[in-house]
Design a protein around this motif. Sequence first.
Motif, short mmCIF file in Angstrom:
data_model
loop_
_atom_site.label_atom_id
_atom_site.label_comp_id
_atom_site.label_asym_id
_atom_site.label_seq_id
_atom_site.Cartn_x
_atom_site.Cartn_y
_atom_site.Cartn_z
N SER A 266 1.04 -1.37 -0.01
CA SER A 266 0.04 -0.20 0.04
C SER A 266 0.82 1.40 0.11
N ARG A 267 2.16 1.03 -0.30
CA ARG A 267 2.84 2.47 -0.53
C ARG A 267 2.31 3.31 -1.65
N ASN B 126 -6.97 3.39 -6.52
CA ASN B 126 -5.78 2.94 -5.65
C ASN B 126 -5.16 3.96 -4.90
N ILE B 127 -4.80 5.11 -5.59
CA ILE B 127 -3.96 6.33 -4.91
C ILE B 127 -4.90 6.63 -3.68
N ILE C 273 -3.19 6.86 -0.08
CA ILE C 273 -3.15 8.09 0.61
C ILE C 273 -3.84 7.76 2.12
N ARG C 274 -4.76 7.19 2.18
CA ARG C 274 -5.41 6.85 3.65
C ARG C 274 -4.53 6.07 4.32
N PHE C 275 -3.91 5.03 3.66
CA PHE C 275 -2.98 3.97 4.43
C PHE C 275 -1.74 4.80 5.01
N GLU C 276 -1.22 5.56 4.08
CA GLU C 276 0.01 6.30 4.38
C GLU C 276 -0.10 7.30 5.52
N ASP D 273 2.21 5.66 7.87
CA ASP D 273 3.66 5.70 7.21
C ASP D 273 4.06 7.18 8.13
N GLU D 274 5.19 7.06 8.90
CA GLU D 274 5.89 7.99 9.69
C GLU D 274 6.82 8.80 8.92
#
Length: 612
Positions: A259-260, A372-373, A377-380, A384-385
């Motif tokens: 999910s990057r 997907n994007i 975005i929501r995943f990061e 993602d720190e």
Amino acid sequence: MTIPTFPVEIYSEILKHIPTTDDSGVKLLLAFLQSNSRLRAAALAPEVWEPHYHARYVHSVEERERQRRDAAGNNWRQLYIQRRTLDRKALQSLDEIRKDRRDRHNKVATITDFSFDIWDAIRQESRIPIPLCFRGSYGEQDESAVPPDALPRQFWANTILGVIARRQAVGIWGRTFSEQGDVPFEEALASLSSVYSVSVKEITVMLDDIFEHCKQELQKLAVCLDPNDSAYDLWELCIQIRSVLRDMGFRVANSHRFSRLFSQFPHSFLLPGHRDTIPMSLIYVFVSICTRLGINASPVNFPGSVLAHVASSDGNILFDMCSARRPLRTSNTADLQSFVRSQVGGATVTVLNEESTGPADSATMLSRAFNNIMSFIRFERMHDEDPASLERREKSFYLITLCRLLFIQNQFDGLLPSPPHTMPLDDRAVILDVLAPLLPEHIRSPLQDACEERLRDAAVKSTKVYSRKDVGKVDYFVGLCFRHTEFQYTGCIFGWDEWIREMKVDRLKHGRDQPFYVAYADDAHSRYVAQENIIPVVPSEADLRRLYLSRSAFGRNFTGLADDGLAHPGRLSMSDEMRAVYPDDDDFGRKWVQENRNWECVQVRIRRNSSH
């Protein structure tokens, strides 16, 4: 000893083999032009300039390039001179935009008129060496290769590249979602990287390099690539292509890396070390390689995954890049249903039809990419720190807001694109000039109003000057690095004013009766900081590196470390733009640093405290 004299043709043949990796070969040719008549004649030969022309110039406006070549009769030296003349004009315009903040939105029109004819020169400008302190080489002394104002030059070069790339991309998206919809899948997905200042042509070059390596590996395996050869086996060829691509690193990512955000952008997932990615990106590479081999391959908008459709005279097949599964015949419904069940975890199987098993058009795949994007975005945002993730999300969300206006026109919900601070010239050059004309009136009108309002605000700000004589006591200055007393982040000041109501400043100890500063923080956020919360620090190499990497706009405002005669430079030097906005801060900062000799002791004490 007498040096032998050779015919001009021999000298010319020698000159054809001068390395083209940098400008040193051209400098050698120019030196030959100043030499004796034989060497001059050899250096004037058009053919010796051809490799240098192709090495330097990859991009062009195709119609203009054809006209230049027709006029020059393919005289490569003359063509080289013409392009270098364009380069100088473009770099001069770029310097004007960098140095003078007034009327930038109109000045950018000069460069966008050049378009891809000056892309390669601006790309070189975006890659000039930067000061060692921002490269993690603070202890090194030799910065002779670093040109003046390297950081702001890089920032504005990347800004212009982004404008040119997104102007092209908007045109691609418009054609993709039009009734014709004739944009190839490779071009449509490549256009997504425009939000990161990467051109479609640069993606094509990356794919060409991957193809050449893949082709060499297939030839080593004695795989027949000629469809007219009796040994040609399309089924087996597809399997071998997948195998070679896997050896090159192209495989499905694990759960976290899957999910990057960058998994959707070709300029990232085509690079070594980033090739473990999502199914659509894997199919993108597979289809691109197949196309270059003359195979009729397309993406398939399959339920639960993205597959490749390969057309064949003896039966079409669906191909999966995420597993070692054999190709599936499109005519075998049972196998297709079984595959769907494995993709959706045994849930109710979607009805399969031509739309879900046949070639998908680029509009369908681009819409899937947008979904997907948004998910990534929501995943990061949650997981993602990495400070750089914030800017990735800003750019990617802007991309979505640009594109969606072209494919949801009948369901317009009022969401309009607003360029992030890293794209300060998009309002006119991209949105008003290119996107707005493609839209119906009910979308175009509010979009134009929003852009014009931002342009008016930018025009007012471009003339604003902050003089210390006009305000109360401001203890600190643009370019000061500091530690926040409460939140302990490291930041650097890039602006100040006296106070602002929206920040609830009356809750502070000294309330609004103090200056407030705008600052970049090493967590990638821009902050508004009260003077009482600032502890000046001497920035370490790690501090400078984090600040530089966290926000690309950092390079717009600063050029490096100021030389104030200290063993450890204590402040950042301002760009020309910052000097115009805060004309007193350079002298004030220099005096402040020299008068506060205990600064380094404060820095050591803070670090000791933060380490406990």
